[in-house]
Design an enzyme around this catalytic site. Structure first.
Site, mmCIF file in Angstrom:
data_model
loop_
_atom_site.group_PDB
_atom_site.id
_atom_site.type_symbol
_atom_site.label_atom_id
_atom_site.label_comp_id
_atom_site.label_asym_id
_atom_site.label_seq_id
_atom_site.Cartn_x
_atom_site.Cartn_y
_atom_site.Cartn_z
ATOM 1 N N GLU A 1 -1.950 -8.802 3.632
ATOM 2 C CA GLU A 1 -1.903 -9.265 5.032
ATOM 3 C C GLU A 1 -3.315 -9.448 5.611
ATOM 4 O O GLU A 1 -3.487 -10.219 6.557
ATOM 5 C CB GLU A 1 -1.064 -8.299 5.895
ATOM 6 C CG GLU A 1 -1.743 -7.006 6.328
ATOM 7 C CD GLU A 1 -1.824 -5.948 5.227
ATOM 8 O OE1 GLU A 1 -1.416 -6.237 4.085
ATOM 9 O OE2 GLU A 1 -2.306 -4.839 5.533
ATOM 10 N N HIS B 1 -3.860 -4.904 0.269
ATOM 11 C CA HIS B 1 -3.410 -5.352 1.596
ATOM 12 C C HIS B 1 -3.484 -6.874 1.702
ATOM 13 O O HIS B 1 -4.435 -7.412 2.277
ATOM 14 C CB HIS B 1 -4.255 -4.695 2.690
ATOM 15 C CG HIS B 1 -3.896 -3.268 2.941
ATOM 16 N ND1 HIS B 1 -2.885 -2.890 3.807
ATOM 17 C CD2 HIS B 1 -4.384 -2.123 2.416
ATOM 18 C CE1 HIS B 1 -2.776 -1.576 3.816
ATOM 19 N NE2 HIS B 1 -3.676 -1.085 2.980
ATOM 20 N N CYS C 1 0.830 -1.211 0.000
ATOM 21 C CA CYS C 1 0.000 0.000 0.000
ATOM 22 C C CYS C 1 0.868 1.265 0.000
ATOM 23 O O CYS C 1 1.534 1.550 -0.976
ATOM 24 C CB CYS C 1 -1.008 -0.023 1.140
ATOM 25 S SG CYS C 1 -2.335 1.179 0.884
#
Ligand code: MN
Length: 242
Positions: free
Chosen positions: A217, A215, A111
């Site tokens: 994660e 993202h 990001c």
């Protein structure tokens, strides 16, 4: 003896009040690193020199999400819709990018991370997608961050395409900025339908150096492809360690 690689994750900044001020990293980063055999540690930003010293104990680096990059670092004045910036964090992370590339340390930029990677290498950013892109799609989803909200097209033959195993992938989207002019040493390897850059790779790869605008994660616990991104990254960090 330690067998697992240490993964330094750069911190964002929070100030709740005068008693609570410090670095912040979303818990999903720690979980994704730990689930793939890495030891997550948070890197605060102090100054350039200390950042490089902290980094010297890391086997890999994650440039995490957070504040907008100060446009002074790519030679522009602030757009009216620029969000909060922290020049000190930018300086520290620009130094980290150069350190990682000079020392062949694997780097996963996420990001804001892909944006600072681009700026560190001489690229520029779109300061506000809705006001600067012609017919933009929605890049600031209002659904939960773990859910996918738009498609990306990944370049055939890229490292990212290999990791994802597909060229058309669903990603989450929590950004109002993106890469504008790509840095000379990076190449764009994924875009959304409106032409916004969603991923880049370093053009002289000696190790894992990938930046993504979404993202992963926050998707890794439910989406094997996204978990694979962390898996491949941490495997590269193990190679460096051995
Ligand atoms: Mn997006």
């Amino acid at each position: 003896m330690r067998k697992k690689p240490i993964i330094g994750i750069t911190g964002a900044y929070v100030k709740h009040n005068n008693y609570m001020e410090g670095v912040y990293v979303h818990h999903d980063y720690h979980k994704s690193v730990a689930a793939n055999g890495g030891i997550p540690i948070i890197l605060p930003f102090l100054n350039k020199e200390m950042s490089v010293e902290m980094f010297s104990i890391c086997d890999g680096i994650i440039l995490s999400g957070g504040e907008d990059v100060d446009p002074q670092f790519y030679g522009q004045d602030p757009h009216p819709h620029l969000g909060p910036t922290i020049a000190e964090r930018d300086r520290a992370e620009i130094a980290l990018v150069h350190y990682a590339l000079e020392h062949d340390v694997p780097m996963l930029a996420i990001c804001r991370g892909v944006q600072i990677l681009n700026v560190a290498l001489g690229g520029t950013l779109l300061q506000d997608i809705p006001s600067q892109v012609n017919e933009p799609i929605q890049h600031t989803q209002s659904i939960d961050r773990s859910h996918d909200s738009h498609w990306i097209m990944i370049e055939k033959g890229s490292q990212l395409a290999q990791i994802m195993g597909e060229e058309r992938v669903r990603v989450n989207s929590l950004h109002h900025q993106a890469i504008d002019t790509v840095a000379p040493d990076l190449r764009i390897v994924a875009k959304s339908a409106d032409g916004v850059t969603e991923a880049v790779e370093y053009i002289h790869p000696t190790t894992f150096t990938i930046g993504v605008q979404w993202h992963p994660e926050s998707m890794s616990s439910t989406t094997p492809q996204m978990n694979n991104l962390f898996g491949q990254f941490i495997q590269s960090c193990m190679k460096l360690k051995s």
